[in-house]
Write a protein that holds these residues in place. Structure first.
Motif, mmCIF file in Angstrom:
data_model
loop_
_atom_site.group_PDB
_atom_site.id
_atom_site.type_symbol
_atom_site.label_atom_id
_atom_site.label_comp_id
_atom_site.label_asym_id
_atom_site.label_seq_id
_atom_site.Cartn_x
_atom_site.Cartn_y
_atom_site.Cartn_z
ATOM 1 N N MET A 15 -8.505 32.345 17.795
ATOM 2 C CA MET A 15 -9.618 31.391 17.773
ATOM 3 C C MET A 15 -9.350 30.231 18.736
ATOM 4 S SD MET A 15 -11.310 29.195 14.691
ATOM 5 C CE MET A 15 -9.858 28.293 14.221
ATOM 6 N N VAL A 16 -8.150 29.653 18.658
ATOM 7 C CA VAL A 16 -7.821 28.488 19.487
ATOM 8 C C VAL A 16 -7.607 28.896 20.944
ATOM 9 C CG1 VAL A 16 -6.044 26.738 19.904
ATOM 10 C CG2 VAL A 16 -6.874 27.146 17.579
ATOM 11 N N GLY A 17 -6.783 29.923 21.164
ATOM 12 C CA GLY A 17 -6.469 30.347 22.527
ATOM 13 C C GLY A 17 -7.723 30.721 23.302
ATOM 14 N N PRO A 136 7.414 27.138 4.599
ATOM 15 C CA PRO A 136 8.034 27.900 5.701
ATOM 16 C C PRO A 136 7.290 27.714 7.027
ATOM 17 C CG PRO A 136 7.848 29.262 3.727
ATOM 18 C CD PRO A 136 7.059 28.012 3.461
ATOM 19 N N TYR A 137 5.967 27.752 6.965
ATOM 20 C CA TYR A 137 5.159 27.553 8.178
ATOM 21 C C TYR A 137 5.411 26.160 8.755
ATOM 22 C CZ TYR A 137 0.880 27.447 11.025
ATOM 23 O OH TYR A 137 -0.027 27.365 12.054
ATOM 24 N N ALA A 138 5.421 25.162 7.868
ATOM 25 C CA ALA A 138 5.631 23.777 8.312
ATOM 26 C C ALA A 138 7.004 23.608 8.954
ATOM 27 C CB ALA A 138 5.469 22.823 7.131
ATOM 28 N N ALA A 140 8.778 25.855 10.444
ATOM 29 C CA ALA A 140 8.754 26.495 11.770
ATOM 30 C C ALA A 140 8.071 25.575 12.780
ATOM 31 C CB ALA A 140 8.041 27.839 11.702
ATOM 32 N N LYS A 141 6.935 24.996 12.398
ATOM 33 C CA LYS A 141 6.198 24.133 13.332
ATOM 34 C C LYS A 141 6.974 22.850 13.653
ATOM 35 C CE LYS A 141 2.474 26.500 14.200
ATOM 36 N NZ LYS A 141 2.228 26.979 15.561
ATOM 37 N N ILE A 142 7.651 22.294 12.647
ATOM 38 C CA ILE A 142 8.466 21.089 12.895
ATOM 39 C C ILE A 142 9.572 21.441 13.900
ATOM 40 C CG2 ILE A 142 10.077 19.430 11.862
ATOM 41 C CD1 ILE A 142 8.343 19.669 9.252
#
Ligand SMILES: NC(=O)c1ccc[n+]([C@@H]2O[C@H](COP(=O)([O-])OP(=O)(O)OC[C@H]3O[C@@H](n4cnc5c(N)ncnc54)[C@H](OP(=O)(O)O)[C@@H]3O)[C@@H](O)[C@H]2O)c1
Length: 320
Positions: A15-17, A136-138, A140-142
């Protein structure tokens, strides 16, 4: 940034890409390149290094990630951590090796502590405990944010991160098992309307607050950042990334009523409070981006109308 720079959009089909690709083309950028998953699985270091060596982009936008709503984040915890760590680490290190001049890494607002002071300023990062469902997602993003910052501090790389608020729009994920709240509501009300159901069940209490941005606005913010901001502008202000948000939020129940009205569903809304709500309020403070001169332009109502139009026109081809 020159219009002929070679720009790699990782995650170009998402969606973003895809929105970022459309925005760059509309702005006159002519040299956009993509990585297809069957050419390189971004979790595979060698495949990513080989691709980057062969293609040597000038600019990289990381819009590739394993993404999902509360249920998917909470169920596939290992995959959300592993896949996202590998994707960002491989792309950032490969970019450094081939001398990429500018890199923008996209994260999300779930990097912030569950009870962060509202509206959430960039400084709130790592100031408290994360929401368990998407921890877990957070994490990874951090880590992606800190990779960009550390590569700037150690190697002088012009790499930085932007954290968009909740996004929606054409190309969104409408799969009820994996989707975010807004596309899930759209699908439920649409199905409720077409089957003539007298009610639709909405997960959670409906009381939590969220900020929603139309993805074309986000794409415009990404182009703005690439053209006007450098890593030094961010890190030398003592922050590690920049927020992208509209500056205002709504309750999930107000959102549900809006989606219901736009779709024209006549039945009742029933809230299922046994399902998780997530963080009670998540409004990003986007004043830094606004001060730089960028504001969102598509209202929530207009964005939902455009997204529903896209949903209806593409409903036969929507795979997710
Ligand atoms: N959606 C939101 O509400 C939201 C909000 C804030 C931030 N963001 C951020 O924006 C970014 C993009 O999100 P999105 O909503 O556009 O997600 P999306 O529609 O699911 O797109 C993700 C893209 O990543 C690609 N990808 C995932 N794993 C891959 C792998 N192992 N190898 C190669 N490609 C892979 C996917 O490729 P395939 O098409 O081949 O699967 C897809 O093109 C994410 O970083 C997300 O954190 C999104």
């Amino acid at each position: 940034m020159k219009k002929t720079e070679k720009i790699l959009i990782a995650g170009h089909k998402g969606m973003v890409g895809s929105a970022v690709g459309r925005a760059l083309k509309a702005r006159g950028y002519t040299n956009l390149i993509n990585i297809d998953r069957n050419e390189a699985d971004l979790r595979n270091q060698q495949q990513v290094f080989d691709f980057m060596e062969a293609n040597r982009p000038d600019v990289v936008i990381i819009a590739a990630a394993k993404v999902g709503g509360i249920m998917a984040n909470n169920t596939y915890r290992g995959e959300f951590l592993y896949d996202n760590l590998m994707i960002e680490a491989n792309l950032i290190e490969a970019s450094r090796r081939v001398g990429v001049k500018k890199l923008l890494f996209l994260g999300s607002s779930c990097i912030y502590p569950k009870f962060a002071e509202q509206p959430i300023r960039e400084e709130s990062l790592l100031s408290g405990t994360l929401e368990f469902t998407n921890e877990p997602y957070a994490i990874a993003k951090i880590t992606g944010i800190k990779l960009c910052e550390s590569y700037y501090r150690q190697y002088g790389c012009n790499y930085f991160s932007a954290m968009p608020t909740n996004l929606y729009g054409p190309g969104d994920n409408f799969d009820l098992e994996k989707s975010h709240v807004l596309p899930a509501l759209m699908r439920k009300f649409h199905e409720g309307k077409t089957t003539g159901s007298d009610h639709v069940i909405v997960w959670g209490t409906g009381t939590v607050l969220r900020d929603f941005m139309y993805v074309e606005d986000l794409a415009s913010a990404v182009v703005f950042l690439l053209e006007n901001v450098s890593a030094a502008d961010i890190y030398e202000k003592g922050i590690s990334h920049i927020n992208i948000g509209t500056g205002s939020d709504v309750t999930i129940s107000a959102l549900a009523e809006l989606v219901k009205d736009i779709i024209g569903f006549q039945g009742k809304i029933i809230y299922d409070a046994t399902k998780p709500d997530g963080t009670p309020r998540k409004l990003m403070d986007a004043s830094r981006l606004h001060e730089l001169g960028w504001e969102s332009s598509v209202s929530l109502e207009e964005g939902i109308r455009r997204t529903y139009k896209w949903f209806l026109e593409n409903s036969e081809n929507i795979k997710r």
